[in-house]
Design an enzyme around this catalytic site. Sequence first.
Site, PDB file in Angstrom:
ATOM      1  N   SER A 139       0.800  -1.225   0.000  1.00 35.09           N
ATOM      2  CA  SER A 139       0.000   0.000   0.000  1.00 35.09           C
ATOM      3  C   SER A 139       0.831   1.273   0.000  1.00 35.09           C
ATOM      4  CB  SER A 139      -0.950   0.010   1.194  1.00 35.09           C
ATOM      5  OG  SER A 139      -0.245  -0.176   2.398  1.00 35.09           O
ATOM      6  N   HIS A 193      -5.335  -3.328  -2.987  1.00 33.65           N
ATOM      7  CA  HIS A 193      -4.977  -2.367  -4.037  1.00 33.65           C
ATOM      8  C   HIS A 193      -4.863  -3.007  -5.425  1.00 33.65           C
ATOM      9  CE1 HIS A 193      -4.322   0.714  -1.013  1.00 33.65           C
ATOM     10  NE2 HIS A 193      -3.815  -0.255  -0.275  1.00 33.65           N
ATOM     11  N   LYS A 204     -11.944   0.802  -2.342  1.00 36.57           N
ATOM     12  CA  LYS A 204     -10.843   1.399  -3.110  1.00 36.57           C
ATOM     13  C   LYS A 204     -11.257   1.401  -4.590  1.00 36.57           C
ATOM     14  CE  LYS A 204      -7.347   0.440   0.414  1.00 36.57           C
ATOM     15  NZ  LYS A 204      -8.190   0.394   1.565  1.00 36.57           N
TER      16      LYS A 204
END
Length: 387
Positions: free
Chosen positions: A180, A208, A238
Amino acid sequence: MLAELDAALGERRASGLMRERRVIDSAQGPSVRIGEREFIAFASNDYLGLANAPELVDALCHAARAWGVGAGASHLIVGHQRPHELLEQELADYVAPCEGARALMLSSGYLANLAILTALAGRNDAIFADRLNHACLTDGALLSRATLTRYPHCDVHALREALATTQARRRFIVTDAVFSMDGDIAPLPELLAVAHAHDAWLVVDDAHGFGVLGGGRGSLAHFGLSSERIVYMGTLGKAAGVAGAFIAAHPLVIETLVQTARPYIYTTAAPAALAETLRTALRCIRDGDARRAQLGTLIAAFRARAEALPWTLLASSTPIQPLVVGEVETAVRVSEALAARSILVPAIRPPTVPAGTARLRISLSAAHTLDDVDALARALSEVAADA
Ligand SMILES: Cc1ncc(COP(=O)(O)O)c(C=O)c1O
């Protein structure tokens, strides 16, 4: 206690480590408003630009009318509604970590990682974790009471050596798929091979990667991996643009989580309206090749423009583009100088990253334009020249 808290906060302030919350006065997007000022923001994890996409806003309004705004109870009482169930099936089919996988939705990635590690690992077990893993994987490991060994970042050799000496009943290799704060991708094929060789499980946190890598399906598809040994965690706040997370794995693993994972059982279910909105987000991800292509163009453009900067741009092919400046004061100063030029990039400081590697975490979104990237590159060059 108040005097102690005051002293500790004072120390934190003196070392430049005080965290401030900026109040954002607009929806998330490539530009945001703070008070009367507009900023181009390179700070969110909204990689596909879905957090304020009209089709998702419509989906949420529609779903709220159909399902209300609250789930009313935890999943095992009466909070598990049809949209949760359908979303889980669709996510399991989409990510497919192994044949016949099931998925489980949780309210956040933080809770999902706690759920995986506390339900599957216990006192007699061993967890081997990449040193740069996200904090919630570390917290889950500590809460599980298993032995925790942290191996050097992406060092498969060191991991293999550590596993060779363990007597533990169950062994877990635990890794971020995309790190991250660094943006690099874990060597998942090698990690899976080690898991096979040492009878271990591989826990993959794809916070991610989901929606971005592997044509949207995430890091397993990126590498073409599938195995009953994989426990996959993807987040939905996200790239998916909404909120929540899911775990996808062998049905026996998922059923064990339903029966025993405390972060799943002892909390109110996320609103069904969010689950329903996420079904639309999943369709946007599935049909999101144009968004991912735009993201790829912006990543390449930024990296080309950042070459001349005096700081270290880490090797990253993902939307996370970290510029390591070293000292905390430099990171804060550069971030503030960018803000003065109406560009938001967060300064990331220890303990989130190791001491001496304070950085600007630049994150790109498909909603950005090439003009936005040019503006960022120009501002960085100006700030570098002033430094
Ligand atoms: C690698 C990683 N895992 C898990 C999380 C937690 O996910 P969530 O924000 O959904 O709690 C994050 C970020 O927040 C993350 O970066």
